[in-house]
Design an enzyme around this catalytic site. Sequence first.
Site, PDB file in Angstrom:
ATOM      1  N   GLU A  17     -29.880  -4.791  -1.656  1.00 53.37           N
ATOM      2  CA  GLU A  17     -29.369  -4.513  -0.319  1.00 53.37           C
ATOM      3  C   GLU A  17     -29.009  -5.816   0.397  1.00 53.37           C
ATOM      4  O   GLU A  17     -29.847  -6.686   0.596  1.00 53.37           O
ATOM      5  CB  GLU A  17     -30.452  -3.771   0.483  1.00 53.37           C
ATOM      6  CG  GLU A  17     -30.083  -3.535   1.934  1.00 53.37           C
ATOM      7  CD  GLU A  17     -31.245  -2.926   2.727  1.00 53.37           C
ATOM      8  OE1 GLU A  17     -32.306  -2.644   2.124  1.00 53.37           O
ATOM      9  OE2 GLU A  17     -31.081  -2.728   3.938  1.00 53.37           O
TER      10      GLU A  17
ATOM     11  N   ASP B 237     -34.943  -2.870   1.399  1.00 55.83           N
ATOM     12  CA  ASP B 237     -36.055  -3.020   2.343  1.00 55.83           C
ATOM     13  C   ASP B 237     -36.711  -1.667   2.578  1.00 55.83           C
ATOM     14  O   ASP B 237     -36.094  -0.618   2.401  1.00 55.83           O
ATOM     15  CB  ASP B 237     -35.543  -3.571   3.684  1.00 55.83           C
ATOM     16  CG  ASP B 237     -35.375  -5.083   3.621  1.00 55.83           C
ATOM     17  OD1 ASP B 237     -36.265  -5.739   3.047  1.00 55.83           O
ATOM     18  OD2 ASP B 237     -34.353  -5.585   4.135  1.00 55.83           O
TER      19      ASP B 237
ATOM     20  N   ASP C 294     -37.215  -0.055   5.167  1.00 55.70           N
ATOM     21  CA  ASP C 294     -36.936   0.455   6.512  1.00 55.70           C
ATOM     22  C   ASP C 294     -35.886   1.561   6.424  1.00 55.70           C
ATOM     23  O   ASP C 294     -35.493   1.972   5.336  1.00 55.70           O
ATOM     24  CB  ASP C 294     -36.476  -0.694   7.423  1.00 55.70           C
ATOM     25  CG  ASP C 294     -35.254  -1.399   6.855  1.00 55.70           C
ATOM     26  OD1 ASP C 294     -34.654  -0.860   5.886  1.00 55.70           O
ATOM     27  OD2 ASP C 294     -34.900  -2.478   7.352  1.00 55.70           O
TER      28      ASP C 294
ATOM     29  N   ASP D 253     -32.641   1.658   7.111  1.00 57.52           N
ATOM     30  CA  ASP D 253     -31.403   1.306   6.419  1.00 57.52           C
ATOM     31  C   ASP D 253     -31.602   1.313   4.910  1.00 57.52           C
ATOM     32  O   ASP D 253     -30.776   1.814   4.155  1.00 57.52           O
ATOM     33  CB  ASP D 253     -30.937  -0.102   6.833  1.00 57.52           C
ATOM     34  CG  ASP D 253     -30.215  -0.053   8.179  1.00 57.52           C
ATOM     35  OD1 ASP D 253     -29.928   1.077   8.646  1.00 57.52           O
ATOM     36  OD2 ASP D 253     -29.959  -1.137   8.742  1.00 57.52           O
TER      37      ASP D 253
END
Length: 641
Positions: free
Chosen positions: A431, A504, A506, A508
């Site tokens: 990412e 990650d 999170d 996103d």
Amino acid sequence: MEDKVNNSYDSSAIQVLEGLEAVRKRPGMYIGSTSSKGLHHLVWEIVDNAIDEALAGYCTHIEVTINKDNSITVKDDGRGIPVDIHPKTGKSTVETVYTVLHAGGKFGGGGYKVSGGLHGVGASVVNALSDWLEVKVYKNGKVYYQRYQTGGHPVEDLKVIDSCDVNRTGTTVTFKPDDQIFTETTVYDYDVLKTRLRELAFLNRGLRITLYDDREEPKKDTFCYEGGIREYVEMLNKSKTPIHNTIIDVTGVMDDISLEVALQYNESYNSSIYSFVNNITTPEGGTHEEGVRRALTRVLNKYAVANNYLKDKDSPLTGDDVKEGLTMIISIKHPNPQFEGQTKTKLGNSEVRGIADKIFSEAFERFLLEHPDEAKIIVEKAIVASRARVAAKKAREITRRKGDLDITNFYGKLSDCKSKDASISEIFLVEGDSAGGSAIKGRDSMTQAILPLRGKILNVEKARLDRALSNEEIRTIITAFGTGIGEEFDLSKLRYNKIIIMTDADVDGSHIRVLLLTLFYRFFKPIVEAGHVYAAQPPLFVIKHGKTIKYVLNEQERDEYLKTLAPNTKYEIARMKGLGEMDAEELNETTMDINKRVLRQITIDDAVAADEVFSQLMGEEVAPRREFIENNATYVGNLDI
Ligand code: 1YM
């Protein structure tokens, strides 16, 4: 004088018998075959005459009986076949209809025959192929009767055998198929008759049709549908799940041609479209079907654009898109249908296309305007179909180009590994460009390939699968894998043993994981099933004491590690940064080094869960979708990969 009459009677009789003899010589020419199908065809010929009488507005009830001896009785309550002497044959009209080939409607004068089969001329054919046949006509308070034997020879002239109520009218015909013609079978199949008679009842709104079986196990069925083909659609959709309530029902007449269309969409992806001309099924379609389908597609496109369901940049809905989940009956009545095609079951009359289009489009457009809720459901279903089609097409295109590993900017994106040995090679889907950059520096370039993915392009809030497939990174992924996709997929060509998603922890990151897993699930299922897909697990905390640096995945691991330290040990503990903030060394240490990293293998269950989340995300309109993501952010985030 008398001689002359006799002579003319004789010569016409000879002519007639020659005609019926021709039918017996080549029955296939008249009824298609002498198999079970031909045997049943005899019933349809007689029933057609009764249906014509219903279409003319005189008959309300038709009864068909399979008698004990497998003879058939067809009875109607129409006007009764005319019993007067026919000027051309010098015989009763009844006898003319039953003994002269191609008699039929021509003798009735006025009105046209629209029924199927041999267009009302089949009575004499049935007579020719029967061992015996009896006609009774109820008319003028009398019962007229005539019997024919061994291939249509009248036993005697039509005669009055009884009286009846003056109000009673109708025709009753009983015939026994000739077993010398129908050598395969002369046994009638109740269900074959039942299916077609029910269909005829649907196609002729309000007409009552009753079927009796008087053989060993007596049976009876009655069909009458005030709703006509609308009820036909209702029956066809009974075993399915309709997606809107109203069955759209259109009727209209133009230039002597009447059209009726009924339709309703269901949840499935298949379509059931049946078209008829004069009650005859037209499995090859033709101009009536073309007109209606053209109008359906055009009107739905127009409505979708006018109401902002389709944007200018979207590709228009095609005929196939609007066909998904469609149950539709099209029925026209035409005075002079022309059939073409392999099996002569395709309507050829070109004027019908425009007429069907005009009648249907006007009514359908009105329906959409008056039922915005149902219109929305229908349009959205077609749009989903359209997106799936576009996605499938892109998938095929990509597959075709799967060999193009040297396309110019391919290596610009992918930092491939040096090794060509798939069993030791791995690819990291990383990412963000910055984490990608660190990963490239920190990798083992012999065995580890890096493909950076730009998070913002992969925002799943916007990316449907078709758009995902037009995304460069995803195309690169597909090319890099080497397997091809869809029908040409070949697992043995996979260029990496491990495919590692590095995102990650999170929202996103979870979006990207959902999208990638969905992509894998839909196009590379065997890769997931074979256990090639992994998620990297970047640590959450780093613990430093003395010269030791320890990375731990979560709170639990952190607490357990701290317990192992000697009392009074001085330590520092820090929450890890995001992937993008780690330098090459950190990334290697924590996430990539095969001796230190922790990978989680993705199972097919994870992929299914992702696909469901994805479908839900894509299934709603914009506002609820955002809400869904917000409400489910934790769930998506916790897909636990
Ligand atoms: C059980 C079979 O054949 N019914 C039937 C046939 C005819 C009529 C009514 C009829 C038609 C007309 C006028 C007309 C037929 N008549 C002819 C022909 N049931 C069955 N019921 N009056 C009665 O078409 O004008 C052919 S079929 F040619 F004699 F008029």
